[in-house]
Enzyme design. Sequence first.
Site, PDB file in Angstrom:
ATOM      1  N   THR A  16       0.830  -1.213   0.000  1.00 44.80           N
ATOM      2  CA  THR A  16       0.000   0.000   0.000  1.00 44.80           C
ATOM      3  C   THR A  16       0.857   1.252   0.000  1.00 44.80           C
ATOM      4  OG1 THR A  16      -1.810  -1.118   1.102  1.00 44.80           O
ATOM      5  CG2 THR A  16      -1.726   1.256   1.380  1.00 44.80           C
ATOM      6  N   THR A  98       1.511  -4.406   4.272  1.00 42.01           N
ATOM      7  CA  THR A  98       1.296  -4.745   5.684  1.00 42.01           C
ATOM      8  C   THR A  98       0.732  -6.160   5.866  1.00 42.01           C
ATOM      9  OG1 THR A  98      -0.940  -3.815   5.657  1.00 42.01           O
ATOM     10  CG2 THR A  98       0.847  -2.345   6.342  1.00 42.01           C
TER      11      THR A  98
HETATM   12  C1  SIN Z   1      -0.260  -5.295   0.931  1.00 43.03           C
HETATM   13  O1  SIN Z   1      -0.083  -5.974   1.934  1.00 43.03           O
HETATM   14  O2  SIN Z   1       0.542  -5.287  -0.031  1.00 43.03           O
HETATM   15  C2  SIN Z   1      -1.495  -4.467   0.792  1.00 43.03           C
HETATM   16  C3  SIN Z   1      -2.010  -3.972   2.088  1.00 43.03           C
HETATM   17  C4  SIN Z   1      -1.095  -3.016   2.780  1.00 43.03           C
HETATM   18  O3  SIN Z   1       0.052  -2.807   2.456  1.00 43.03           O
HETATM   19  O4  SIN Z   1      -1.604  -2.394   3.753  1.00 43.03           O
END
Ligand code: SIN
Length: 325
Positions: A16, A98
């Site tokens: 993200t 995340t």
């Molecule tokens: C991911 O994990 O690539 C998407 C979600 C995020 O980074 O919060």
Amino acid sequence: MQVETKKIVVLGTGGTIAGKAAAAGDNIGYVAGQVRVQDLLAGVPGLAQAAQGPLDFEQVAQIDSKNMEFGVWAALAQRCHEHLQDDSVRAVVITHGTDTLEETAWFLHSVLDARKPVLLTCAMRPATAIAPDGPQNLLDAMAVAHAPGARGVLVVCAGAVHGARQVQKVHPYRVDAFSSGEGGPLGWVEEGRVRLAQDWPQAQAGWAQGALEKVASGASWPRVEIVMNYAGACGATVDALVRDGVQGLVVAATGNGTLHHALQAALERAQQAGVAVRVTTRCPLGQVLSLPWAHAALPLSPGLIPVKARVSLLLELLGASAPTL
Ligand code: SIN
């Protein structure tokens, strides 16, 4: 003034933090892994000063971390290993989604000799958001890179610094999405300074470095799956996985490692058939306390949440000896 000459290397993997949405007000309908790592860095005011020296970057992957693959892990670990050996490198920063960040953190902790900081950072709002959190997290990672004594694989998010063993994503939306559970974070970053609550992790070589060498020389990754205990659980999923050739099974048991008798029987059958089984708990806090009579048949994964126990079992099946945690 002494000029810092060691460099910080930022390895981009997507997430993200590199996400783009069609509208600035959209914090959830974005596509992760769109912005190149060099563009992310260029968009953070004050980053060059915070780095206090050369800032290098590499795009190791560009993915949504829900799609994390073993090949990306191997490439990432290899690049970290090379940078950790390089005397001109002060620290490695990894931009990461995340969703599986805690798994990558535990994997890297296990396979690297991280006597310098390896800092995973991330964001819960895309780069196009009205208030993206990625830029501050990157600045905070630079502060941790320069903190005296900082070492090991660490996670920097929302002003907190977490250790690889404890960190877990606990919220699907909040910017402060990570927790270190009962022990709390290692510390916080406040206005570019680190305030420690605990000592930095001990400088220790990763317990599974040999597994990384094996993967680098072409060994294939074993198949390890996670099953869970719940009301009405049965052994059908385990039996099907064994028929399908699974090599390892981690069970997220209830409470203090308890299992429905049908699931327990299926796991014991799996173990007798040569599948490696590890018991963890689905409780978010604490760890299974071994009772002399309870777990004789099925070994415990000491103190790890199910997804990290799976990483450990993958590495054990690649030849690493299990650590004493
Ligand atoms: C991911 O994990 O690539 C998407 C979600 C995020 O980074 O919060």
